[in-house]
Scaffold this active site. Structure first.
Site, PDB file in Angstrom:
ATOM      1  N   ASP A  60       0.828  -1.204   0.000  1.00  0.00           N
ATOM      2  CA  ASP A  60       0.000   0.000   0.000  1.00  0.00           C
ATOM      3  C   ASP A  60       0.864   1.256   0.000  1.00  0.00           C
ATOM      4  O   ASP A  60       0.543   2.249  -0.666  1.00  0.00           O
ATOM      5  CB  ASP A  60      -0.920   0.006   1.228  1.00  0.00           C
ATOM      6  CG  ASP A  60      -2.005  -1.044   1.137  1.00  0.00           C
ATOM      7  OD1 ASP A  60      -2.165  -1.645   0.051  1.00  0.00           O
ATOM      8  OD2 ASP A  60      -2.702  -1.268   2.152  1.00  0.00           O
ATOM      9  N   ALA A  61       1.968   1.224   0.734  1.00  0.00           N
ATOM     10  CA  ALA A  61       2.842   2.401   0.813  1.00  0.00           C
ATOM     11  C   ALA A  61       3.459   2.710  -0.545  1.00  0.00           C
ATOM     12  O   ALA A  61       3.559   3.878  -0.948  1.00  0.00           O
ATOM     13  CB  ALA A  61       3.930   2.176   1.856  1.00  0.00           C
ATOM     14  N   ASP A  64       0.776   4.207  -2.793  1.00  0.00           N
ATOM     15  CA  ASP A  64       0.516   5.601  -2.422  1.00  0.00           C
ATOM     16  C   ASP A  64       1.601   6.526  -2.962  1.00  0.00           C
ATOM     17  O   ASP A  64       1.316   7.653  -3.404  1.00  0.00           O
ATOM     18  CB  ASP A  64       0.422   5.740  -0.905  1.00  0.00           C
ATOM     19  CG  ASP A  64      -0.816   5.070  -0.333  1.00  0.00           C
ATOM     20  OD1 ASP A  64      -1.755   4.798  -1.117  1.00  0.00           O
ATOM     21  OD2 ASP A  64      -0.846   4.821   0.889  1.00  0.00           O
ATOM     22  N   SER A 108     -35.598  -5.864 -18.122  1.00  0.00           N
ATOM     23  CA  SER A 108     -35.662  -6.596 -16.862  1.00  0.00           C
ATOM     24  C   SER A 108     -35.738  -8.100 -17.133  1.00  0.00           C
ATOM     25  O   SER A 108     -35.702  -8.545 -18.284  1.00  0.00           O
ATOM     26  CB  SER A 108     -36.869  -6.128 -16.049  1.00  0.00           C
ATOM     27  OG  SER A 108     -38.064  -6.360 -16.769  1.00  0.00           O
ATOM     28  N   GLU A 137     -25.726 -17.296 -12.587  1.00  0.00           N
ATOM     29  CA  GLU A 137     -24.994 -16.198 -11.961  1.00  0.00           C
ATOM     30  C   GLU A 137     -25.730 -15.738 -10.706  1.00  0.00           C
ATOM     31  O   GLU A 137     -26.952 -15.886 -10.608  1.00  0.00           O
ATOM     32  CB  GLU A 137     -24.874 -15.019 -12.934  1.00  0.00           C
ATOM     33  CG  GLU A 137     -24.272 -15.385 -14.281  1.00  0.00           C
ATOM     34  CD  GLU A 137     -24.382 -14.250 -15.293  1.00  0.00           C
ATOM     35  OE1 GLU A 137     -24.772 -13.127 -14.890  1.00  0.00           O
ATOM     36  OE2 GLU A 137     -24.094 -14.481 -16.485  1.00  0.00           O
ATOM     37  N   LYS A 139     -27.689 -13.157  -8.412  1.00  0.00           N
ATOM     38  CA  LYS A 139     -28.516 -11.967  -8.664  1.00  0.00           C
ATOM     39  C   LYS A 139     -28.137 -10.924  -7.613  1.00  0.00           C
ATOM     40  O   LYS A 139     -28.583 -10.981  -6.476  1.00  0.00           O
ATOM     41  CB  LYS A 139     -30.001 -12.293  -8.581  1.00  0.00           C
ATOM     42  CG  LYS A 139     -30.892 -11.107  -8.934  1.00  0.00           C
ATOM     43  CD  LYS A 139     -32.366 -11.487  -8.899  1.00  0.00           C
ATOM     44  CE  LYS A 139     -33.223 -10.291  -9.274  1.00  0.00           C
ATOM     45  NZ  LYS A 139     -33.067  -9.161  -8.346  1.00  0.00           N
ATOM     46  N   GLU A 196     -23.456  -4.236 -11.860  1.00  0.00           N
ATOM     47  CA  GLU A 196     -24.216  -3.948 -10.643  1.00  0.00           C
ATOM     48  C   GLU A 196     -23.293  -3.285  -9.638  1.00  0.00           C
ATOM     49  O   GLU A 196     -22.271  -3.853  -9.232  1.00  0.00           O
ATOM     50  CB  GLU A 196     -24.777  -5.238 -10.052  1.00  0.00           C
ATOM     51  CG  GLU A 196     -25.853  -5.023  -9.026  1.00  0.00           C
ATOM     52  CD  GLU A 196     -27.243  -4.960  -9.656  1.00  0.00           C
ATOM     53  OE1 GLU A 196     -28.214  -4.833  -8.895  1.00  0.00           O
ATOM     54  OE2 GLU A 196     -27.354  -5.045 -10.901  1.00  0.00           O
ATOM     55  N   CYS A 441     -57.785   9.327   4.371  1.00  0.00           N
ATOM     56  CA  CYS A 441     -58.110  10.561   5.080  1.00  0.00           C
ATOM     57  C   CYS A 441     -58.852  11.470   4.121  1.00  0.00           C
ATOM     58  O   CYS A 441     -58.414  11.687   2.990  1.00  0.00           O
ATOM     59  CB  CYS A 441     -56.829  11.234   5.571  1.00  0.00           C
ATOM     60  SG  CYS A 441     -57.056  12.947   6.077  1.00  0.00           S
ATOM     61  N   CYS A 447     -54.622  18.317   5.270  1.00  0.00           N
ATOM     62  CA  CYS A 447     -53.982  17.398   6.215  1.00  0.00           C
ATOM     63  C   CYS A 447     -52.474  17.613   6.166  1.00  0.00           C
ATOM     64  O   CYS A 447     -51.864  17.487   5.097  1.00  0.00           O
ATOM     65  CB  CYS A 447     -54.316  15.948   5.849  1.00  0.00           C
ATOM     66  SG  CYS A 447     -53.458  14.715   6.858  1.00  0.00           S
TER      67      CYS A 447
END
EC number: 6.5.1.2
Length: 699
Positions: A60-61, A64, A108, A137, A139, A196, A441, A447
């Site tokens: 990581d260093a 960076d 869809s 796969e 979902k 996704e 209502c 309201c």
């Protein structure tokens, strides 16, 4: 030197890279451009190794240090950073999300939790195209997006939206580390892929902990967190949140693989992240077994799934199976059953919706249902509550319908309590009207609960489309006493808003301008914005065509009973408006408070555009459209309807023509053949309209 000229094998920043560099200012521009090109290539490779392949080459260093050096060079020499990995840190906030057309429709998938429905799907597939292999796969329970590349470079990303159009979220998606800004390998010139976007469960827990510590509301679940983050207008906020993506489909490409399995391999080769939880199935039994194993493993995954997707592998077979208007016929989602847990009811409250509908809600002892803490669950309506027999003190079984909406399924232990549904609105005290199993209502816009919800709805797309007026701001305006009805929005000043917490001069002026710009809506958009019960966009268009102008509705203070009788009778002549809808619309206009709000809007300069009929050239003709046309589906509908015709979503004996565009669905063509309905290619459709004096495509 361009990034494309870099030879990754000879790149000194891939393995054992330096972590210290001479000052950027000491380099010539040519040397800086060359080093930056090598660094971009190296950072992209390290991103791919870390986020996609899970096989990092450097610490990581070290990463960076390389990233910081690239930023320093780009800043010092003002280098082009269009698709540089440094862009992931986020750019300037944007004013609003724009709507864009998809490169290819994002349809869809039919779904069910019943294995018999999957077996029926398999039988139909084999009946129509013969024996096939399937690709199975997960979902994913996230947010579906289209990502577009040209010449291997990231161009755009958009949400699914209605499947034809979605929100442009390019600035947000560019910040997600698992979305490559440049493709790898031998990629096509043009590529549109579907993926996704989700938030890993482990990161979701950490994010919520930080939000609670900061005094902010926790997100309800990872999907809500991902959706809310992706729609944030500030890309730097998106960059700071842990979103990730899995890609799983090629929507459009200059060269398409001949199978789904090959398509997934190509996605991996191009550097697009694909889950390793994908399997082949030779028959439906293997597909069912895959789903059962994924259900058993779902809690061990670091991402939410709510089922599996079974896809026909062969592209040729897919093309022969075709599509329906909203879904494909070559794939099926076999969903997991909703999760259940038992808890205790502590109270029952009545929730008032924007149309006045009263919904009983059970207040529960908090319980974990599928990784989400549930403390409230809907009881749907008074009759449903009575049928379940739910009362305070009962032990009840709770599930998340579709793994999203909590609801009470049954009483498992009677607590000895009782409950009676109120005959007055719990918010405003108005009488409760019953309509079959539903309760409403009768207070209308007088309201407070309906009023606040209706103000938020007034501003949405499809209604008045007022940018910058979301739920939180509406609540703030109501709490401050600045807005009681939607008409009060047009009295707001920048000075009023600038005094509120979280507002500045610019945001105040922007909202006032947005409200001012919303004074001339189409009549149907205005009707949608009024929150009339049962009136969505399609019904509003029908009402607008029938009545022509807002003045043709009974909106005067002194409107009398016979006017409403005639109004209700006329309503029943509008397509798709039956007696129940007509009664609900009449009730809305018969309420004096509602009529007063409409007149107040008109007094403040709101002027809904009258519907000017283009004529009756298409009077009596009903069209159905399948496939993609030169004009959008909504534009075709508006054109036909403005000239007296009608566009419906399915073929029947009442259909006059089926208009067939590119990539049409087979089911509509089959229905047209069964009902002897003539089909028109787009050129024939254009000719038919021209014969009747109607120009196509619309301008």
């Amino acid at each position: 030197m361009s990034d494309a000229d870099v030879d990754a094998e000879s790149n000194p920043y891939l393995r054992d890279p330096p972590t210290e560099f001479e000052p950027a200012e000491s380099l010539s521009r040519e040397a800086a451009e060359g080093q930056a090109a090598l660094l971009r290539e190296a950072v992209r490779e390290h991103d791919h190794r870390y986020y996609v392949a899970a096989d990092p080459l450097v610490s990581d260093a070290a990463y960076d240090a390389l990233f910081s050096r690239l930023v320093a060079l780009e800043d010092a020499f003002d280098l082009d950073t269009t698709n540089s990995p440094t862009n992931r840190v986020g750019g300037e906030p944007i004013d609003a999300l724009e709507t864009v057309e998809h490169v290819a429709p994002m349809l869809s998938i039919d779904q069910s939790t019943d294995a018999d429905d999957l077996r029926e799907f398999d039988e139909r597939v084999r009946r129509e195209v013969g024996a096939v292999d399937y690709v199975c796969e997960p979902k994913f329970d996230g947010l579906s997006v289209e990502v577009v590349y040209e010449d291997g470079e990231f161009v755009r990303a958009a949400t699914r939206g209605d499947g034809r159009r979605g929100d442009d979220v390019s600035a947000q998606v560019k910040t997600i580390p698992t979305v490559p800004l440049s493709l790898r390998g031998d990629h096509p010139d043009r590529l549109a892929v579907r993926g996704e976007i989700y938030m890993p469960k482990s990161d979701f827990s950490d994010l919520n902990a930080r939000r609670v510590e900061a005094g902010e509301d926790a997100f309800a679940n990872p999907r809500n967190a991902a959706a809310g983050t992706l729609r944030n207008l500030d890309p730097s906020v998106v960059a700071d949140r842990p979103l990730a993506v899995f890609f799983y489909d090629i929507l459009d490409a200059s060269a398409r693989p001949d199978s789904q399995w090959a398509a997934l391999d190509r996605l991996r080769e191009w550097g697009l992240r694909v889950t390793d939880r994908i399997e082949r199935a030779e028959d439906v039994a293997e597909a069912i077994d895959y789903r059962d194993r994924m259900q058993a493993a779902r809690d061990d995954l670091d991402y939410e799934i709510d089922g599996t997707v079974i896809k026909v592998d062969s592209r040729d077979a897919r093309e022969r199976l075709g599509e329906k208007s909203r879904s494909v016929r070559w794939a099926f989602a076999y969903k997991f059953p909703a999760r259940h847990e038992v808890t205790t009811v502590r109270d029952i409250v009545v929730q008032v919706g924007r149309t006045g509908r009263l919904t009983p809600v059970a207040i529960l002892d908090p319980v974990d249902v599928g990784g989400v803490t549930v403390s409230r669950a809907t009881l749907h309506n008074p009759d449903e509550r009575a049928a379940l027999g739910v009362a305070v003190g009962d032990r009840v079984r709770v599930k998340r319908a579709g793994d999203v909406i909590p609801q009470v399924v049954e009483v498992t232990e009677d607590g000895g309590g009782c409950y009676e549904f109120p005959d007055e609105c719990p918010v405003c005290g108005s009488a409760v009207d019953r309509d079959g199993p539903l309760a409403f209502c009768s207070g209308g816009l007088s309201c407070p609960a309906q009023r606040e919800a209706s103000i938020g709805h007034f501003a949405v797309k499809g209604a008045m489309d007022i940018d910058g007026l979301g739920e939180e701001r509406v609540a703030q305006l109501v709490d401050a006493g600045l807005v009681e009805t939607v008409a009060d929005l047009y009295d707001l000043t920048a000075d009023d808003l600038a005094e509120l917490e979280g507002w500045g001069e610019t945001s105040a002026e922007n909202l006032v301008a947005a409200v001012e710009n919303a004074k001339h809506p189409s009549l149907d958009s205005f009707l949608v914005g009024l929150s009339i019960p049962e009136v969505g966009e399609a019904t509003a268009r029908g009402l607008a065509r029938e009545f022509g102008s807002i003045e043709a509705f009974p909106i005067e203070a002194d409107a009398e009973e016979d006017e409403f009788d005639a109004f209700e009778e006329r309503l029943t002549t509008v397509p798709d408006v039956g007696e129940t809808v007509a009664r609900r619309v009449r009730d809305f206009f018969e309420n004096a408070d509602n009529r007063a709000v409409i007149r107040a809007l008109l007094d403040r300069g709101v002027d809904p555009e009258p519907v000017e009929s283009g004529g009756d050239e298409l009077d009596g003709l009903t069209f159905v459209v399948t496939g993609t046309l030169a004009a959008s589906r909504s534009d075709v509908t508006e054109l036909v309807e403005s000239h007296g015709g009608n566009v419906t979503g399915s073929v029947s004996g009442n259909t006059d023509y089926l208009v067939v565009g590119e990539n049409p669905g087979r089911s509509k063509r089959d229905d047209a053949e069964a009902n002897d309905v003539p089909t028109l290619a787009e050129t024939e459709f254009e000719a038919l309209l021209a014969e009747r004096g109607v120009a196509y495509p619309p301008e």
